[in-house]
Each structure stands twice: as structure tokens, then as C-alpha cells.
Design a protein around this motif. Structure first.
Motif, PDB file in Angstrom:
ATOM      1  N   ASN A 165       8.319   4.938   1.591  1.00 44.20           N
ATOM      2  CA  ASN A 165       7.191   6.016   1.361  1.00 44.20           C
ATOM      3  C   ASN A 165       6.812   5.618  -0.139  1.00 44.20           C
ATOM      4  OD1 ASN A 165       5.278   7.899   1.774  1.00 44.20           O
ATOM      5  ND2 ASN A 165       6.751   9.376   1.334  1.00 44.20           N
ATOM      6  N   LEU A 166       6.431   4.617  -0.484  1.00 45.45           N
ATOM      7  CA  LEU A 166       6.119   4.047  -1.776  1.00 45.45           C
ATOM      8  C   LEU A 166       4.707   4.868  -2.262  1.00 45.45           C
ATOM      9  CD1 LEU A 166       7.227   0.466  -1.695  1.00 45.45           C
ATOM     10  CD2 LEU A 166       7.982   2.111  -3.637  1.00 45.45           C
TER      11      LEU A 166
ATOM     12  N   TYR B 158      16.634  -0.133 -12.484  1.00 41.28           N
ATOM     13  CA  TYR B 158      15.763   0.544 -13.638  1.00 41.28           C
ATOM     14  C   TYR B 158      14.265  -0.013 -13.673  1.00 41.28           C
ATOM     15  CZ  TYR B 158      20.335   1.452 -14.868  1.00 41.28           C
ATOM     16  OH  TYR B 158      21.809   1.810 -14.683  1.00 41.28           O
ATOM     17  N   ARG B 159      13.405   0.817 -13.828  1.00 41.82           N
ATOM     18  CA  ARG B 159      12.203   0.238 -13.821  1.00 41.82           C
ATOM     19  C   ARG B 159      11.331   0.820 -15.104  1.00 41.82           C
ATOM     20  NH1 ARG B 159       9.697   4.481  -9.078  1.00 41.82           N
ATOM     21  NH2 ARG B 159       9.756   6.402 -10.305  1.00 41.82           N
ATOM     22  N   ARG B 160      10.262  -0.067 -15.384  1.00 40.92           N
ATOM     23  CA  ARG B 160       9.279   0.187 -16.392  1.00 40.92           C
ATOM     24  C   ARG B 160       7.911   0.359 -16.046  1.00 40.92           C
ATOM     25  NH1 ARG B 160      10.162  -4.025 -19.656  1.00 40.92           N
ATOM     26  NH2 ARG B 160       7.963  -4.975 -19.144  1.00 40.92           N
ATOM     27  N   PRO B 161       7.623   1.636 -15.720  1.00 39.13           N
ATOM     28  CA  PRO B 161       6.054   1.723 -15.473  1.00 39.13           C
ATOM     29  C   PRO B 161       5.030   1.436 -16.463  1.00 39.13           C
ATOM     30  CG  PRO B 161       7.369   3.876 -15.099  1.00 39.13           C
ATOM     31  CD  PRO B 161       7.994   2.890 -15.833  1.00 39.13           C
ATOM     32  N   PRO B 162       3.829   0.924 -16.217  1.00 34.23           N
ATOM     33  CA  PRO B 162       2.805   0.529 -17.099  1.00 34.23           C
ATOM     34  C   PRO B 162       2.750   1.709 -18.356  1.00 34.23           C
ATOM     35  CG  PRO B 162       2.064  -0.066 -14.972  1.00 34.23           C
ATOM     36  CD  PRO B 162       3.297   0.805 -14.933  1.00 34.23           C
ATOM     37  N   GLY B 163       2.948   1.285 -19.407  1.00 30.63           N
ATOM     38  CA  GLY B 163       2.564   2.119 -20.548  1.00 30.63           C
ATOM     39  C   GLY B 163       3.841   3.166 -20.723  1.00 30.63           C
ATOM     40  N   LYS B 164       4.881   2.951 -20.164  1.00 28.89           N
ATOM     41  CA  LYS B 164       6.123   3.850 -20.138  1.00 28.89           C
ATOM     42  C   LYS B 164       7.413   3.178 -20.619  1.00 28.89           C
ATOM     43  CE  LYS B 164       4.104   7.434 -17.112  1.00 28.89           C
ATOM     44  NZ  LYS B 164       4.352   8.055 -16.006  1.00 28.89           N
ATOM     45  N   GLN B 165       8.235   3.752 -20.948  1.00 29.51           N
ATOM     46  CA  GLN B 165      10.088   2.955 -21.288  1.00 29.51           C
ATOM     47  C   GLN B 165      10.427   2.970 -19.937  1.00 29.51           C
ATOM     48  OE1 GLN B 165      11.781   4.670 -24.862  1.00 29.51           O
ATOM     49  NE2 GLN B 165      10.470   6.492 -24.679  1.00 29.51           N
ATOM     50  N   ARG B 166      11.192   2.230 -20.180  1.00 26.90           N
ATOM     51  CA  ARG B 166      12.297   1.737 -18.980  1.00 26.90           C
ATOM     52  C   ARG B 166      13.021   3.130 -18.545  1.00 26.90           C
ATOM     53  NH1 ARG B 166      15.883  -3.569 -19.102  1.00 26.90           N
ATOM     54  NH2 ARG B 166      13.723  -4.311 -20.050  1.00 26.90           N
ATOM     55  N   GLU B 167      13.340   3.463 -17.284  1.00 24.10           N
ATOM     56  CA  GLU B 167      13.933   4.704 -16.766  1.00 24.10           C
ATOM     57  C   GLU B 167      14.768   4.137 -15.587  1.00 24.10           C
ATOM     58  OE1 GLU B 167      10.502   6.850 -15.650  1.00 24.10           O
ATOM     59  OE2 GLU B 167      10.290   6.006 -13.748  1.00 24.10           O
TER      60      GLU B 167
ATOM     61  N   GLN C 188      15.721 -10.588 -14.849  1.00 29.97           N
ATOM     62  CA  GLN C 188      14.566 -10.593 -15.673  1.00 29.97           C
ATOM     63  C   GLN C 188      13.403  -9.912 -15.206  1.00 29.97           C
ATOM     64  OE1 GLN C 188      15.357 -12.314 -13.178  1.00 29.97           O
ATOM     65  NE2 GLN C 188      14.203 -14.109 -12.631  1.00 29.97           N
ATOM     66  N   GLY C 189      13.654  -8.994 -13.936  1.00 26.43           N
ATOM     67  CA  GLY C 189      12.708  -8.058 -13.486  1.00 26.43           C
ATOM     68  C   GLY C 189      11.797  -8.657 -12.370  1.00 26.43           C
ATOM     69  N   THR C 190      11.371  -7.700 -11.659  1.00 25.26           N
ATOM     70  CA  THR C 190      10.589  -8.250 -10.462  1.00 25.26           C
ATOM     71  C   THR C 190       9.157  -7.032 -10.416  1.00 25.26           C
ATOM     72  OG1 THR C 190      10.369  -8.762  -8.019  1.00 25.26           O
ATOM     73  CG2 THR C 190      11.653  -7.063  -8.762  1.00 25.26           C
ATOM     74  N   GLN C 191       8.171  -7.459 -10.213  1.00 22.66           N
ATOM     75  CA  GLN C 191       6.949  -6.655 -10.184  1.00 22.66           C
ATOM     76  C   GLN C 191       6.753  -6.033  -8.946  1.00 22.66           C
ATOM     77  OE1 GLN C 191       4.570  -5.893 -12.801  1.00 22.66           O
ATOM     78  NE2 GLN C 191       3.823  -4.309 -11.278  1.00 22.66           N
ATOM     79  N   VAL C 192       6.743  -4.553  -8.798  1.00 24.53           N
ATOM     80  CA  VAL C 192       6.404  -4.036  -7.749  1.00 24.53           C
ATOM     81  C   VAL C 192       5.054  -3.113  -7.970  1.00 24.53           C
ATOM     82  CG1 VAL C 192       7.032  -2.027  -6.340  1.00 24.53           C
ATOM     83  CG2 VAL C 192       8.637  -3.589  -6.974  1.00 24.53           C
ATOM     84  N   THR C 193       3.959  -3.373  -7.115  1.00 20.55           N
ATOM     85  CA  THR C 193       2.609  -2.867  -7.370  1.00 20.55           C
ATOM     86  C   THR C 193       2.252  -2.204  -6.109  1.00 20.55           C
ATOM     87  OG1 THR C 193       1.979  -4.553  -8.694  1.00 20.55           O
ATOM     88  CG2 THR C 193       0.355  -3.289  -7.632  1.00 20.55           C
ATOM     89  N   VAL C 194       2.087  -0.869  -6.006  1.00 19.02           N
ATOM     90  CA  VAL C 194       1.727   0.166  -4.848  1.00 19.02           C
ATOM     91  C   VAL C 194       0.332   0.406  -5.002  1.00 19.02           C
ATOM     92  CG1 VAL C 194       2.201   2.068  -3.714  1.00 19.02           C
ATOM     93  CG2 VAL C 194       4.030   0.764  -4.779  1.00 19.02           C
ATOM     94  N   SER C 195      -0.608   0.293  -4.333  1.00 20.74           N
ATOM     95  CA  SER C 195      -1.834   0.331  -4.360  1.00 20.74           C
ATOM     96  C   SER C 195      -2.093   1.749  -3.587  1.00 20.74           C
ATOM     97  CB  SER C 195      -2.851  -0.599  -3.779  1.00 20.74           C
ATOM     98  OG  SER C 195      -2.764  -0.891  -2.329  1.00 20.74           O
ATOM     99  N   SER C 196      -3.128   2.391  -4.050  1.00 21.41           N
ATOM    100  CA  SER C 196      -3.627   3.758  -3.281  1.00 21.41           C
ATOM    101  C   SER C 196      -4.568   3.566  -2.128  1.00 21.41           C
ATOM    102  CB  SER C 196      -4.270   4.619  -4.234  1.00 21.41           C
ATOM    103  OG  SER C 196      -5.310   4.365  -5.077  1.00 21.41           O
TER     104      SER C 196
ATOM    105  N   GLN D 101       0.880  -1.251   0.021  1.00 23.78           N
ATOM    106  CA  GLN D 101      -0.101   0.035   0.016  1.00 23.78           C
ATOM    107  C   GLN D 101       0.738   1.182   0.327  1.00 23.78           C
ATOM    108  OE1 GLN D 101      -2.492  -0.442   3.585  1.00 23.78           O
ATOM    109  NE2 GLN D 101      -4.125  -1.173   2.354  1.00 23.78           N
ATOM    110  N   ALA D 102       0.203   2.377  -0.291  1.00 27.04           N
ATOM    111  CA  ALA D 102       1.099   3.694  -0.566  1.00 27.04           C
ATOM    112  C   ALA D 102       1.480   3.965   0.838  1.00 27.04           C
ATOM    113  CB  ALA D 102       0.030   4.763  -1.147  1.00 27.04           C
ATOM    114  N   GLY D 103       2.680   4.365   0.795  1.00 27.32           N
ATOM    115  CA  GLY D 103       3.363   4.787   2.305  1.00 27.32           C
ATOM    116  C   GLY D 103       4.241   3.679   3.031  1.00 27.32           C
ATOM    117  N   GLU D 104       4.416   2.416   2.344  1.00 22.02           N
ATOM    118  CA  GLU D 104       4.955   1.141   2.861  1.00 22.02           C
ATOM    119  C   GLU D 104       6.308   1.292   2.208  1.00 22.02           C
ATOM    120  OE1 GLU D 104       1.194  -1.658   4.217  1.00 22.02           O
ATOM    121  OE2 GLU D 104       2.118  -1.915   2.423  1.00 22.02           O
ATOM    122  N   SER D 105       6.974   0.309   2.735  1.00 18.49           N
ATOM    123  CA  SER D 105       8.357   0.155   2.257  1.00 18.49           C
ATOM    124  C   SER D 105       8.571  -1.269   1.567  1.00 18.49           C
ATOM    125  CB  SER D 105       9.204   0.186   3.443  1.00 18.49           C
ATOM    126  OG  SER D 105       9.283   1.611   3.976  1.00 18.49           O
ATOM    127  N   LEU D 106       9.627  -1.532   0.899  1.00 21.84           N
ATOM    128  CA  LEU D 106       9.856  -2.761   0.204  1.00 21.84           C
ATOM    129  C   LEU D 106      11.407  -2.476  -0.123  1.00 21.84           C
ATOM    130  CD1 LEU D 106       8.184  -4.972  -0.603  1.00 21.84           C
ATOM    131  CD2 LEU D 106       8.002  -4.093  -2.688  1.00 21.84           C
TER     132      LEU D 106
END
Length: 121
Positions: free
Chosen positions: A84-85, A37-46, A113-121, A13-18
């Protein structure tokens, strides 16, 4: 023969740590830097953050003050402590090992290969 193995992603959840970690197996370049480096949904790797073997760090403006990158040179392992995600931190996070003097997108760079990070509001 060098491979990167990342772990530590998850749903928070938002505000938590990982904490993310990525270990390099085999014999990496003697002089290298590692990064996340991360790739948000619909965006390029940054870029998120990088760190050299001597501890020089570089952070994207979007994560400064919230993320901390570190490494264990003896184990060729890089870590990313995320606090503070925010929902905008959501994406696939990739670790990278590159030789000094070369950009992180160079042919010599090695990717996990990447690992998924999902932060909910």
C-alpha cells in the motif's frame, strides 16, 4: 571489510507493493541489528524499520501496518516488504547494520549506498 548491497527499488504507483533486500558481505558484528532508513526529497534521513538477530522489530509510525521487516540470519540479509505504498514513501532507502547497544548513526555502523523508491499518484 563488511559491505552492504541493496536492491529492489523502483517506480510504482500508489497502492502497489515493493520488496527491498540488502545483503551483508564479509563478517559482520556477531551481535547486530539491521534496518532500513529513508531520505525523502528535501528532508533528513529517518528511520523506517529495524530488526535484531532475535527478531525484535521497530517501525516508524508512518509505516506501521504497511511495511514488514524481516531477516535471514544465515545469509545476513534484511528485507523490507512495502505494501500500500503512498507518494510520501518516495525517497532513497538505505540499509544499515549496527552493533547491538549502539545507535544506527554511530561510527561503527555500516551503510549501503541506497536505492531509489518512487511512488507516483
Amino acid at each position: 571489510q563488511v559491505q552492504l548491497q541493496a536492491c529492489g527499488g523502483g517506480l510504482v504507483q500508489a497502492g502497489e507493493s515493493l520488496m527491498l533486500s540488502c545483503a551483508a558481505s564479509g563478517e559482520p558484528y556477531a551481535h547486530n541489528y539491521m534496518g532500513w532508513y529513508r531520505r525523502p526529497p528535501g528532508k533528513q534521513r529517518e528511520l523506517a524499520a529495524t530488526i535484531t538477530t532475535t527478531g525484535i522489530t521497530n517501525y516508524a509510525d508512518s509505516v506501521k501496518g504497511r511495511f514488514t521487516i524481516s531477516r535471514d540470519n544465515a545469509r545476513n540479509t534484511v528485507y523490507l516488504q512495502m505494501t500500500n505504498l503512498k507518494p510520501e514513501d518516495t525517497g532513497v532507502y538505505y540499509c544499515n547494520l549496527s552493533p547491538d547497544g549502539r545507535p544506527w548513526w554511530s561510527p561503527e555502523s555500516i551503510w549501503g549506498q541506497g536505492t531509489q523508491v518512487t511512488v507516483s499518484s
